[in-house]
Design an enzyme around this catalytic site. Structure first.
Site, PDB file in Angstrom:
ATOM      1  N   SER A   1      48.532 -29.000 -28.677  1.00 25.36           N
ATOM      2  CA  SER A   1      47.737 -28.826 -27.568  1.00 25.36           C
ATOM      3  C   SER A   1      46.597 -29.797 -27.350  1.00 25.36           C
ATOM      4  O   SER A   1      46.771 -30.862 -27.802  1.00 25.36           O
ATOM      5  CB  SER A   1      46.781 -27.617 -27.989  1.00 25.36           C
ATOM      6  OG  SER A   1      45.960 -27.834 -29.165  1.00 25.36           O
ATOM      7  N   LYS A   2      45.903 -29.405 -26.252  1.00 19.42           N
ATOM      8  CA  LYS A   2      45.033 -30.510 -25.413  1.00 19.42           C
ATOM      9  C   LYS A   2      43.977 -31.154 -26.456  1.00 19.42           C
ATOM     10  O   LYS A   2      43.904 -32.413 -26.288  1.00 19.42           O
ATOM     11  CB  LYS A   2      44.200 -30.010 -24.390  1.00 19.42           C
ATOM     12  CG  LYS A   2      45.147 -29.662 -23.121  1.00 19.42           C
ATOM     13  CD  LYS A   2      44.205 -29.191 -21.955  1.00 19.42           C
ATOM     14  CE  LYS A   2      45.137 -28.955 -20.778  1.00 19.42           C
ATOM     15  NZ  LYS A   2      45.705 -30.230 -20.238  1.00 19.42           N
ATOM     16  N   ARG A   3      43.658 -30.691 -27.540  1.00 21.37           N
ATOM     17  CA  ARG A   3      42.643 -31.080 -28.590  1.00 21.37           C
ATOM     18  C   ARG A   3      43.396 -32.052 -29.048  1.00 21.37           C
ATOM     19  O   ARG A   3      42.671 -33.000 -29.804  1.00 21.37           O
ATOM     20  CB  ARG A   3      42.219 -29.910 -29.515  1.00 21.37           C
ATOM     21  CG  ARG A   3      43.157 -29.236 -30.178  1.00 21.37           C
ATOM     22  CD  ARG A   3      42.649 -28.215 -31.248  1.00 21.37           C
ATOM     23  NE  ARG A   3      43.632 -27.609 -32.120  1.00 21.37           N
ATOM     24  CZ  ARG A   3      43.930 -28.036 -33.406  1.00 21.37           C
ATOM     25  NH1 ARG A   3      43.257 -29.095 -33.789  1.00 21.37           N
ATOM     26  NH2 ARG A   3      44.711 -27.283 -34.082  1.00 21.37           N
ATOM     27  N   HIS A   4      44.625 -32.426 -29.214  1.00 19.98           N
ATOM     28  CA  HIS A   4      45.405 -33.549 -30.069  1.00 19.98           C
ATOM     29  C   HIS A   4      45.597 -34.421 -29.042  1.00 19.98           C
ATOM     30  O   HIS A   4      45.494 -35.771 -29.502  1.00 19.98           O
ATOM     31  CB  HIS A   4      46.651 -33.002 -30.433  1.00 19.98           C
ATOM     32  CG  HIS A   4      46.839 -31.687 -31.388  1.00 19.98           C
ATOM     33  ND1 HIS A   4      47.169 -30.731 -31.070  1.00 19.98           N
ATOM     34  CD2 HIS A   4      46.387 -31.768 -32.762  1.00 19.98           C
ATOM     35  CE1 HIS A   4      46.905 -29.643 -32.058  1.00 19.98           C
ATOM     36  NE2 HIS A   4      46.369 -30.341 -33.129  1.00 19.98           N
TER      37      HIS A   4
ATOM     38  N   GLU B   1      49.851 -36.076 -17.448  1.00 21.06           N
ATOM     39  CA  GLU B   1      48.625 -36.686 -18.373  1.00 21.06           C
ATOM     40  C   GLU B   1      49.132 -38.207 -19.146  1.00 21.06           C
ATOM     41  O   GLU B   1      48.300 -39.252 -18.914  1.00 21.06           O
ATOM     42  CB  GLU B   1      48.090 -35.898 -19.427  1.00 21.06           C
ATOM     43  CG  GLU B   1      47.688 -34.702 -18.925  1.00 21.06           C
ATOM     44  CD  GLU B   1      47.079 -33.724 -19.882  1.00 21.06           C
ATOM     45  OE1 GLU B   1      45.997 -32.953 -20.017  1.00 21.06           O
ATOM     46  OE2 GLU B   1      47.875 -33.320 -20.779  1.00 21.06           O
TER      47      GLU B   1
END
Length: 521
Positions: free
Chosen positions: A280-283, A290
């Site tokens: 996910s984006k938190r990684h 991106e």
């Protein structure tokens, strides 16, 4: 090459001339694979890997790769997603022979342009007794779901409309009740299919629900459109993520209901985040766009994702697209999940950046330098200067977007010594630093020509004359001329900056040290 020989209705799946079984087979199949994303968001890196595996499989067997857009979920449609999908695939070097942008013999390749076709096939299933109209309202289905949850049952449909009498159906039609079309799944027995990666997979039909095939708005669900299109587009092999394994038995039932021969399936493993769990984006970056924006090279991402779940052996790491076309083998794809490592991807990116010539690297980093204001307009003088800088910073560059942090001090309007204390060597004083810089000025002023070797000779003579450690002298000089403790090789940096700029910066550093000394007095 490893041969996997699967016979399905006397048809050979993949034909290898060196295999005796293949030579004796009656028919060689034309390989046709597809990538069929939904434009409900920007393309995920996991989807890109699925596309790559499908593409490589087609190329390896001289087959056809197709791009199909499954855009029937209009409520979640994202306008920019289609352009993103096309750009992302081309960025990686994936080309298709048939697709929405170039057409083909089985078009259109946008499912939203094929809705009448799906309605026709859904009606055929009703007439053959393999599907039925369901008139249950959303409200009833919501209540049913809650009741089944309370009882600890699965939340699937209870098949209330499956056995309506003709009179009941007529009453619903007269009332113009909204309906969907559901698959009449078998209640007994098993559904079996052979997965090219996982082997035979058996599902108890009693666990399958009567899924919706055609929604009340006339649009198909993924399951109906997918099966109809794969058949009509003559797809021979469906390569997709393992999250679709549970849907495959339903698709096999649909193929059987239509009387069609199914393609062969290969379900690739999911990609996990570092440490496990969903990526996910938190990684970090997850969408292909991106990775592009952050300065990853297409060939680096290609190499990296090819090895997420597949390998040639336990030692080969670097693969070009041509290498992968030659070596890829679907039977060597792992069953277990692949772990995404940003650290490993950065390493790959660094490897491919170092392979670039200064001219190639200049073209790649120019947009980032322009965005950050390092370059305001392209001109010959700036380009020539940057072409001398880039070989110095290439070794430490992992992302193209890091370029400004690597080169800012080469430009006078950006240069600044932010920490004056960094000019003072460890265990020495500001007076010692001033002495180092004064003597360095004398030495450097006499260097002619101002090249790496001559500069290094002068600076090592300086170290001997001062009877100090190399690190103490060179760190003071590095900070004086670059404003930072981390920079490319000191002598190469001086040469690119030029004698005049180097001497000017050393002079400014001496003034900074004098002011610092007065302030601390």
């Amino acid at each position: 090459m490893h041969c996997f020989y699967l016979k399905l209705n006397h048809r050979v799946s993949i034909f290898y001339p060196q295999c005796k079984k293949c030579v004796g087979a009656a028919v060689m199949e034309t390989v046709r694979t597809r990538f069929a994303p939904s434009p409900t968001g920007f393309l995920h890196i996991g989807g890109l890997r699925t596309a790559l595996f499908s593409y490589l499989f087609a190329r390896q067997h001289s087959g056809t790769f197709i791009l199909r857009i499954e855009d029937t979920d209009r409520s979640r449609f994202v306008g920019e997603a289609l352009e993103d999908i096309v750009h992302s695939l081309k960025w990686l070097g994936i080309q298709w022979e048939e697709g929405p942008d170039i057409g083909g013999p089985f078009g259109p390749y946008m499912q939203s342009e094929r809705t009448e076709l799906y309605r026709t096939y859904a009606e055929k299933l009703i007439h053959s007794g393999n599907a039925y109209r369901c008139y249950c309202t959303p409200e009833r289905l919501a209540v049913l779901r809650k009741e089944r949850e309370k009882l600890g049952l699965d939340t699937g449909y209870d098949r209330r409309c499956r056995n309506l009498t003709e009179d009941q159906k007529e009453q619903h039609e007269k009332a113009q009740d909204t309906s969907v079309i559901r698959l009449k799944a078998p209640l007994e027995g098993e559904t079996v299919f052979d997965d090219l990666i996982r082997g035979r997979i058996v599902t108890n039909n009693g666990l399958l629900d009567d899924l919706v095939l055609l929604k009340s708005d006339g649009f198909p669900t993924y399951h109906l459109a997918n099966v109809v299109d794969d058949h009509r587009m003559e797809i021979s092999h469906v390569i997709r993520g393992e999250e679709w394994i549970s849907s495959t038995p339903r698709h096999m039932i649909l193929y059987r209901a239509f009387g069609w021969e199914p393609p062969e399936f290969a379900h690739v493993p999911i990609i996990l985040a570092p440490g496990g769990g969903k990526l996910s984006k938190r990684h970090g970056a997850t969408m292909v766009k991106e990775f592009v924006e952050r300065g990853y090279l297409g060939e680096a991402v290609l190499n990296f994702i090819a090895l997420l779940g597949w390998s040639l052996d336990d030692k080969t790491e670097l693969f070009s697209m041509s290498d992968l076309m030659r070596e890829f083998d679907i039977t060597r794809v792992n069953k277990s999940a692949a772990v995404f490592s940003y650290e490993k991807l950065d390493w790959f990116n660094g490897v491919y950046i170092r392979k670039k010539s200064p001219q190639e690297l200049y073209e790649l980093v120019y947009p980032y330098l322009e965005k950050d204001g390092i370059i305001t307009s392209e001109n010959g003088i700036q380009k020539e200067y940057l072409l001398r800088i880039l070989p110095l910073v290439r070794e430490r560059l992992k992302l193209l977007s890091e370029i400004t942090d690597r080169v800012w001090f080469f430009f006078d309007d950006r240069f600044e010594i932010k920490d004056a204390n960094a000019l003072i060597p460890k265990k020495l004083s500001s007076k010692d630093a001033v002495r180092i810089l004064h003597l360095a000025t004398e030495k450097l002023d006499a260097v002619d020509p101002f090249h790496d070797t001559q500069i290094e000779t002068a600076m090592r003579d300086l170290v001997n004359k001062l009877t100090l450690k190399v690190g103490q002298v060179f760190m003071t000089l590095r900070v004086a001329i670059t404003g930072t403790k981390v920079s490319p090789g000191l002598f190469e940096t001086m040469r690119v900056l030029g004698k005049e700029r180097v001497l000017s910066r050393i002079k400014s550093a001496i003034e900074i040290l004098r002011k610092l000394k007065l302030f601390n007095t």
